[in-house]
Design an enzyme around this catalytic site. Structure first.
Site, PDB file in Angstrom:
ATOM      1  N   CYS A   7       0.850  -1.198   0.000  1.00 52.78           N
ATOM      2  CA  CYS A   7       0.000   0.000   0.000  1.00 52.78           C
ATOM      3  C   CYS A   7       0.884   1.245   0.000  1.00 52.78           C
ATOM      4  O   CYS A   7       0.564   2.240  -0.664  1.00 52.78           O
ATOM      5  CB  CYS A   7      -0.941   0.003   1.204  1.00 52.78           C
ATOM      6  N   ASN A  87       1.543 -16.792  -3.997  1.00 61.21           N
ATOM      7  CA  ASN A  87       1.722 -17.468  -2.718  1.00 61.21           C
ATOM      8  C   ASN A  87       0.556 -17.070  -1.816  1.00 61.21           C
ATOM      9  O   ASN A  87       0.198 -15.898  -1.748  1.00 61.21           O
ATOM     10  CB  ASN A  87       3.045 -17.060  -2.066  1.00 61.21           C
ATOM     11  N   HIS A 100      -0.603 -10.389  -4.379  1.00 66.60           N
ATOM     12  CA  HIS A 100       0.317 -10.045  -5.467  1.00 66.60           C
ATOM     13  C   HIS A 100       0.589 -11.257  -6.330  1.00 66.60           C
ATOM     14  O   HIS A 100       0.612 -12.387  -5.863  1.00 66.60           O
ATOM     15  CB  HIS A 100       1.629  -9.458  -4.930  1.00 66.60           C
ATOM     16  N   HIS A 102       3.354 -12.887  -8.779  1.00 68.26           N
ATOM     17  CA  HIS A 102       4.746 -12.850  -9.224  1.00 68.26           C
ATOM     18  C   HIS A 102       4.796 -13.238 -10.700  1.00 68.26           C
ATOM     19  O   HIS A 102       4.233 -14.270 -11.087  1.00 68.26           O
ATOM     20  CB  HIS A 102       5.597 -13.890  -8.476  1.00 68.26           C
TER      21      HIS A 102
HETATM   22  P1  5GP Z   1       5.652 -13.259  -1.096  1.00 67.57           P
HETATM   23  O1  5GP Z   1       6.734 -14.059  -0.432  1.00 67.57           O
HETATM   24  O2  5GP Z   1       4.777 -12.541  -0.085  1.00 67.57           O
HETATM   25  O3  5GP Z   1       4.876 -14.017  -2.110  1.00 67.57           O
HETATM   26  O4  5GP Z   1       6.410 -12.162  -1.956  1.00 67.57           O
HETATM   27  C1  5GP Z   1       6.746 -10.899  -1.489  1.00 67.57           C
HETATM   28  C2  5GP Z   1       7.725 -10.320  -2.474  1.00 67.57           C
HETATM   29  O5  5GP Z   1       7.805  -8.928  -2.247  1.00 67.57           O
HETATM   30  C3  5GP Z   1       9.143 -10.880  -2.330  1.00 67.57           C
HETATM   31  O6  5GP Z   1       9.544 -11.466  -3.569  1.00 67.57           O
HETATM   32  C4  5GP Z   1       9.972  -9.655  -1.958  1.00 67.57           C
HETATM   33  O7  5GP Z   1      11.250  -9.659  -2.543  1.00 67.57           O
HETATM   34  C5  5GP Z   1       9.113  -8.501  -2.449  1.00 67.57           C
HETATM   35  N1  5GP Z   1       9.271  -7.265  -1.700  1.00 67.57           N
HETATM   36  C6  5GP Z   1       9.232  -7.126  -0.348  1.00 67.57           C
HETATM   37  N2  5GP Z   1       9.383  -5.838  -0.005  1.00 67.57           N
HETATM   38  C7  5GP Z   1       9.520  -5.145  -1.159  1.00 67.57           C
HETATM   39  C8  5GP Z   1       9.715  -3.748  -1.448  1.00 67.57           C
HETATM   40  O8  5GP Z   1       9.791  -2.885  -0.577  1.00 67.57           O
HETATM   41  N3  5GP Z   1       9.804  -3.413  -2.765  1.00 67.57           N
HETATM   42  C9  5GP Z   1       9.723  -4.335  -3.772  1.00 67.57           C
HETATM   43  N4  5GP Z   1       9.842  -3.882  -5.021  1.00 67.57           N
HETATM   44  N5  5GP Z   1       9.538  -5.646  -3.533  1.00 67.57           N
HETATM   45  C10 5GP Z   1       9.443  -6.046  -2.243  1.00 67.57           C
HETATM   46 ZN    ZN Z   2      -1.882  -3.273   1.186  1.00 69.80          ZN
END
Ligand code: 5GP
Ligand code: ZN
Length: 114
Positions: A7, A87, A100, A102
């Site tokens: 956010c 995920n 999100h 990927h």
């Molecule tokens: P999850 O593990 O929740 O599926 O993926 C979260 C993703 O967000 C991870 O791949 C991580 O590298 C990315 N991420 C976390 N914090 C930030 C941020 O501040 N900026 C960006 N661009 N990516 C982020």
């Molecule tokens: Zn949010």
């Protein structure tokens, strides 16, 4: 959501390397890329995870896949292929609790689970 990192990115409070933006959707490069091209596509609406989607969000999810398709075309990896991962929850390894998608591209992905 005050403490949600995505956010904050959406509001511009935390910088990101943007790939796509419209009224409802933002896409930006992952800060810690797992593949040569690693893009995150997020709804601007704070939805915690896949299981928090409501009936009214179904159109939005369809639009997200449309945006993914557009990004693949624009970034030039549509033909060579890519993978989309969502995920969800603890067993799914979700770390950021804002839905999100990927997009992983730029190399042949060997670590196939399914
Ligand atoms: P999850 O593990 O929740 O599926 O993926 C979260 C993703 O967000 C991870 O791949 C991580 O590298 C990315 N991420 C976390 N914090 C930030 C941020 O501040 N900026 C960006 N661009 N990516 C982020
Ligand atoms: Zn949010």
């Amino acid at each position: 959501m005050e403490d949600c990192i995505f956010c904050k990115i959406i509001k511009g409070e935390i910088p990101s390397n943007k790939v796509y933006e419209d009224e409802e959707i933002l896409a930006f490069h992952d800060i810690n890329p797992a593949t040569p091209i690693h893009i995150l596509v997020v709804p601007k609406k704070h939805i915690e995870s896949l299981v928090h989607l409501e009936k009214e969000d179904e159109v939005l999810v369809g639009k997200i896949y449309g945006v993914i398709n557009k990004i693949a075309e624009e970034q030039g990896f549509k033909d060579e292929g890519f993978r989309v991962i969502v995920n969800c929850g603890e067993n799914g390894g979700q770390e950021v609790m804002h839905l999100h998608f990927h997009i992983l591209a730029g190399k042949r992905l060997g670590e196939k689970i399914v």
